[in-house]
Design an enzyme around this catalytic site. Sequence first.
Site, PDB file in Angstrom:
ATOM      1  N   ASP A   9       0.855  -1.185   0.000  1.00 41.97           N
ATOM      2  CA  ASP A   9       0.000   0.000   0.000  1.00 41.97           C
ATOM      3  C   ASP A   9       0.890   1.233   0.000  1.00 41.97           C
ATOM      4  O   ASP A   9       2.054   1.180   0.417  1.00 41.97           O
ATOM      5  CB  ASP A   9      -0.923   0.031   1.216  1.00 41.97           C
ATOM      6  CG  ASP A   9      -1.910   1.200   1.153  1.00 41.97           C
ATOM      7  OD1 ASP A   9      -2.687   1.264   0.186  1.00 41.97           O
ATOM      8  OD2 ASP A   9      -1.888   2.058   2.049  1.00 41.97           O
ATOM      9  N   SER A  10       0.330   2.348  -0.461  1.00 38.88           N
ATOM     10  CA  SER A  10       1.085   3.593  -0.464  1.00 38.88           C
ATOM     11  C   SER A  10       1.329   4.113   0.950  1.00 38.88           C
ATOM     12  O   SER A  10       2.181   4.974   1.149  1.00 38.88           O
ATOM     13  CB  SER A  10       0.337   4.659  -1.281  1.00 38.88           C
ATOM     14  OG  SER A  10      -0.958   4.877  -0.726  1.00 38.88           O
ATOM     15  N   TYR A  41      -0.608   8.567  -2.872  1.00 41.47           N
ATOM     16  CA  TYR A  41      -0.581   8.252  -4.298  1.00 41.47           C
ATOM     17  C   TYR A  41      -1.784   8.847  -5.025  1.00 41.47           C
ATOM     18  O   TYR A  41      -1.754   9.032  -6.234  1.00 41.47           O
ATOM     19  CB  TYR A  41      -0.609   6.736  -4.496  1.00 41.47           C
ATOM     20  CG  TYR A  41       0.710   6.018  -4.361  1.00 41.47           C
ATOM     21  CD1 TYR A  41       1.778   6.565  -3.658  1.00 41.47           C
ATOM     22  CD2 TYR A  41       0.884   4.761  -4.933  1.00 41.47           C
ATOM     23  CE1 TYR A  41       2.976   5.882  -3.529  1.00 41.47           C
ATOM     24  CE2 TYR A  41       2.080   4.067  -4.808  1.00 41.47           C
ATOM     25  CZ  TYR A  41       3.119   4.626  -4.104  1.00 41.47           C
ATOM     26  OH  TYR A  41       4.302   3.935  -3.978  1.00 41.47           O
ATOM     27  N   CYS A  72      -4.164  -1.350  -2.356  1.00 34.95           N
ATOM     28  CA  CYS A  72      -4.244   0.098  -2.560  1.00 34.95           C
ATOM     29  C   CYS A  72      -5.074   0.322  -3.815  1.00 34.95           C
ATOM     30  O   CYS A  72      -4.734  -0.189  -4.889  1.00 34.95           O
ATOM     31  CB  CYS A  72      -2.836   0.663  -2.742  1.00 34.95           C
ATOM     32  SG  CYS A  72      -2.744   2.402  -3.229  1.00 34.95           S
ATOM     33  N   ASN A  73      -6.169   1.041  -3.684  1.00 32.44           N
ATOM     34  CA  ASN A  73      -7.044   1.260  -4.832  1.00 32.44           C
ATOM     35  C   ASN A  73      -6.377   2.082  -5.922  1.00 32.44           C
ATOM     36  O   ASN A  73      -6.547   1.811  -7.108  1.00 32.44           O
ATOM     37  CB  ASN A  73      -8.337   1.936  -4.377  1.00 32.44           C
ATOM     38  CG  ASN A  73      -9.304   0.960  -3.747  1.00 32.44           C
ATOM     39  OD1 ASN A  73     -10.067   0.304  -4.431  1.00 32.44           O
ATOM     40  ND2 ASN A  73      -9.256   0.849  -2.431  1.00 32.44           N
ATOM     41  N   GLU A 157      -5.021   9.856   8.339  1.00 34.47           N
ATOM     42  CA  GLU A 157      -3.594   9.730   8.632  1.00 34.47           C
ATOM     43  C   GLU A 157      -3.120  10.735   9.678  1.00 34.47           C
ATOM     44  O   GLU A 157      -2.052  10.554  10.273  1.00 34.47           O
ATOM     45  CB  GLU A 157      -2.782   9.848   7.346  1.00 34.47           C
ATOM     46  CG  GLU A 157      -3.062   8.703   6.395  1.00 34.47           C
ATOM     47  CD  GLU A 157      -1.866   8.274   5.578  1.00 34.47           C
ATOM     48  OE1 GLU A 157      -0.951   9.102   5.395  1.00 34.47           O
ATOM     49  OE2 GLU A 157      -1.846   7.113   5.121  1.00 34.47           O
ATOM     50  N   CYS A 191     -11.432   2.952  -0.910  1.00 39.88           N
ATOM     51  CA  CYS A 191     -10.114   3.342  -0.425  1.00 39.88           C
ATOM     52  C   CYS A 191      -9.908   2.625   0.901  1.00 39.88           C
ATOM     53  O   CYS A 191     -10.817   2.606   1.741  1.00 39.88           O
ATOM     54  CB  CYS A 191     -10.002   4.858  -0.238  1.00 39.88           C
ATOM     55  SG  CYS A 191      -8.462   5.389   0.559  1.00 39.88           S
ATOM     56  N   HIS A 193      -8.297   3.335   3.448  1.00 38.82           N
ATOM     57  CA  HIS A 193      -8.307   4.175   4.652  1.00 38.82           C
ATOM     58  C   HIS A 193      -9.716   4.355   5.212  1.00 38.82           C
ATOM     59  O   HIS A 193      -9.892   4.607   6.403  1.00 38.82           O
ATOM     60  CB  HIS A 193      -7.758   5.582   4.341  1.00 38.82           C
ATOM     61  CG  HIS A 193      -6.275   5.657   4.241  1.00 38.82           C
ATOM     62  ND1 HIS A 193      -5.563   5.060   3.237  1.00 38.82           N
ATOM     63  CD2 HIS A 193      -5.359   6.283   5.038  1.00 38.82           C
ATOM     64  CE1 HIS A 193      -4.282   5.317   3.393  1.00 38.82           C
ATOM     65  NE2 HIS A 193      -4.122   6.043   4.471  1.00 38.82           N
TER      66      HIS A 193
END
Length: 272
Positions: A9-10, A41, A72-73, A157, A191, A193
């Site tokens: 994942d980013s 990203y 990661c989408n 985040e 996503c 997240h």
Amino acid sequence: MNQPIGVFDSGYGGLTVLREIVRKLPQYDYVYLGDNARTPYGTRSFDTVYQYTLECVQHLFDQGCRLVVLACNTASAKALRNIQQLDLPIVAPDRRVLGVIRPTTEVIGTYSKTGHVGVLATRGTVTSESYVVEIEKFFPELQVFQEACPMWVPLVENGEYASAGADYFVKQHIDRLRAQSPRIDTLLLACTHYPLLYDKIRQAAPAEVTIVSQGTIVAESLANYLQRHPEIEAQCSKHGRRTFLTTDSTDDFDRQATVFYGEAVQSQHLAL
């Protein structure tokens, strides 16, 4: 020989997918790589995401991974096809790279009764049109509506996902999406997240709307993939080991990862 399953994942979001994969398939070894030094990203160009993702996939191959999941989408939308079609046949014909978009689009239509589905994602994923194109293949009768939510990843985040400030941005995007079609009865969190914002999204959306996260879907899809490809499954080592790599600060990663993964982790730094 140690041949773990790689999960990329980013940043941190893919840990919500890894958590469900480990819950479903605890016997395998896993290496998680978060490219935290170059996240996000979602705002980057196709070429940049492709180059970054390919570089990280190669690092996971170097770790012994025969199979890598792009959790990661944005990477799945902007890089997966090129890696599968252009790179693997030349540099690693015996390796496999999977994404999170196809498993989700294969089942999303089963959740909707009205045939109107909403996709909440980063701007990069929305711009790619990947979900619209892939859903069309499996459920051509579905009408798909998209909404880019550029503030949601930074909120998560920065640890603001449970704050009152997050309410405004969550409601704003839910309202914008539903304004495209009041008949939307299924919301896809496209996503990794976004599961941390689930409670806020649930509060902002009507009670009759189904909210779909990707973790359990991807975990089930991976289990099915390994069952269908015993030649790949046989190469995956099974000692229940978990390794975490980050391209940025290990202290920051370990602190944040606990929130996404649900338990304490101890990461190693990877210099790109």
